[in-house]
Design a protein around this motif. Structure first.
Motif, mmCIF file in Angstrom:
data_model
loop_
_atom_site.group_PDB
_atom_site.id
_atom_site.type_symbol
_atom_site.label_atom_id
_atom_site.label_comp_id
_atom_site.label_asym_id
_atom_site.label_seq_id
_atom_site.Cartn_x
_atom_site.Cartn_y
_atom_site.Cartn_z
ATOM 1 N N ASP A 73 0.933 -1.170 0.094
ATOM 2 C CA ASP A 73 0.012 -0.020 -0.034
ATOM 3 C C ASP A 73 0.889 1.314 -0.071
ATOM 4 N N PRO A 74 1.738 1.291 -1.080
ATOM 5 C CA PRO A 74 2.543 2.307 -0.912
ATOM 6 C C PRO A 74 1.956 3.920 -0.728
ATOM 7 N N LEU A 75 2.790 4.586 -0.067
ATOM 8 C CA LEU A 75 2.059 5.910 0.346
ATOM 9 C C LEU A 75 1.901 6.846 -0.627
ATOM 10 N N PRO A 76 2.939 6.970 -1.739
ATOM 11 C CA PRO A 76 2.909 7.945 -2.614
ATOM 12 C C PRO A 76 1.498 7.882 -3.549
ATOM 13 N N ALA A 77 0.845 6.663 -3.669
ATOM 14 C CA ALA A 77 -0.262 6.390 -4.607
ATOM 15 C C ALA A 77 -1.342 6.726 -3.703
ATOM 16 N N ARG A 78 -1.784 7.744 -4.052
ATOM 17 C CA ARG A 78 -2.998 8.436 -3.155
ATOM 18 C C ARG A 78 -4.189 8.428 -4.168
ATOM 19 N N SER A 79 -4.673 9.730 -4.237
ATOM 20 C CA SER A 79 -6.039 9.669 -5.285
ATOM 21 C C SER A 79 -5.654 9.132 -6.499
ATOM 22 N N VAL A 80 -6.467 9.089 -7.690
ATOM 23 C CA VAL A 80 -6.370 8.736 -9.007
ATOM 24 C C VAL A 80 -5.306 9.499 -9.731
#
Ligand SMILES: NC(=O)c1ccc[n+]([C@@H]2O[C@H](COP(=O)([O-])OP(=O)(O)OC[C@H]3O[C@@H](n4cnc5c(N)ncnc54)[C@H](O)[C@@H]3O)[C@@H](O)[C@H]2O)c1
Length: 236
Positions: A73-80
């Motif tokens: 669940d990598p932190l930088p991958a947030r909203s689309v």
């Protein structure tokens, strides 16, 4: 989970791509007297699934339980719009493709063994989308769906498939932990204590007990189920 399976007398094959942590886990479980092997590999690759199931066949001659638990669940991958395309693909590959590949490799051996049980780790984010975690939420919703299709398609073979949906666990996932300061992790724990109806984060042992129930004969009439293990958080 491995410790609890070992305590029940189960033989295990542990799979992880982090060879150092994997060996530490294998050695710790082996110290309890259990028969435990390990396979180092990336679970999003078919070769890892084939190696792990091949090991079960050659070493144990059967396979009763498959537990698909690895995830990121990598932190930088947030909203689309904040999610890099490569991160989207990687999250779906590690969190879902892995379970598809492992199930695909394991089911023929389970059939030969007279049946079996698959337990997938989803998340409450798969039932109620989490903000700022678009790809992760989608991947966990896919795990819930994959569980249902497995249950439907292989009931005839005596293979059950169920999933667990943990909420706030005692630790932030490893890949996120690297990007969070100690203070941010403590704030997460405090936030969990405030929001979770039972007033605290869950322990890995508590999740493992739910997995053991689904995996074993106490759940002989349970298939396609989603067991939420979140201290009531989803109700909020
Ligand atoms: N920690 C939480 O709060 C929480 C909440 C809900 C659901 N979950 C889910 O529970 C499961 C376990 O999470 P955790 O908290 O123990 O996290 P963790 O980071 O401690 O464990 C995940 C494990 O998966 C391994 N892994 C990651 N990518 C891999 C790959 N490509 N190939 C092989 N191994 C790989 C890691 O090395 C690690 O040992 C995950 O599926 C996660 O999404 C966790």
């Amino acid at each position: 989970m491995a410790r609890q399976v070992a305590a029940e007398g189960g033989r295990l094959i542990l799979v992880d791509w982090d060879g150092t942590s994997l060996e530490a886990a294998r050695a710790a479980v082996a110290d309890s007297g259990a028969d435990v092997r390990s396979v180092v590999g990336d679970v999003s690759e078919e070769s890892t699934a084939k190696a792990a199931v091949g090991h079960a066949r050659s070493e144990f001659g059967r396979l009763d339980v498959l537990f698909n638990n690895a995830g990121i669940d990598p932190l930088p991958a947030r909203s689309v719009i904040e999610t890099e395309v490569a991160d989207w693909d990687r999250i779906l590959d590690v969190n879902v493709r892995s379970a598809f590949l492992m199930s695909r490799a394991a089911i023929p051996l389970m059939r030969e063994s007279g049946g079996g049980s698959i337990v997938n780790t989803a998340s409450i984010a798969g039932l109620k989308p989490a903000g700022e975690e678009a790809a992760y939420s989608v991947s966990k919703a896919a795990m819930v769906s994959l569980t249902g299709t497995l249950a439907l398609d292989f009931a005839v073979d005596g293979i059950r498939a169920n999933c667990i949906c943990p909420g706030f666990m005692e630790k932030v996932m490893t890949d996120r932990r690297r990007d969070l300061t100690e203070a941010e992790q403590q704030a997460r724990a405090a936030g969990a204590a405030a929001r979770v109806p039972l007033g605290r984060q869950g322990t890995y042992e508590e999740v493992a007990r739910a997995v053991l129930f689904l995996a074993g004969s106490d759940a002989s009439y349970v298939t396609g189920a989603t067991l939420v293990v979140d201290g009531g958080l989803l109700l909020r």
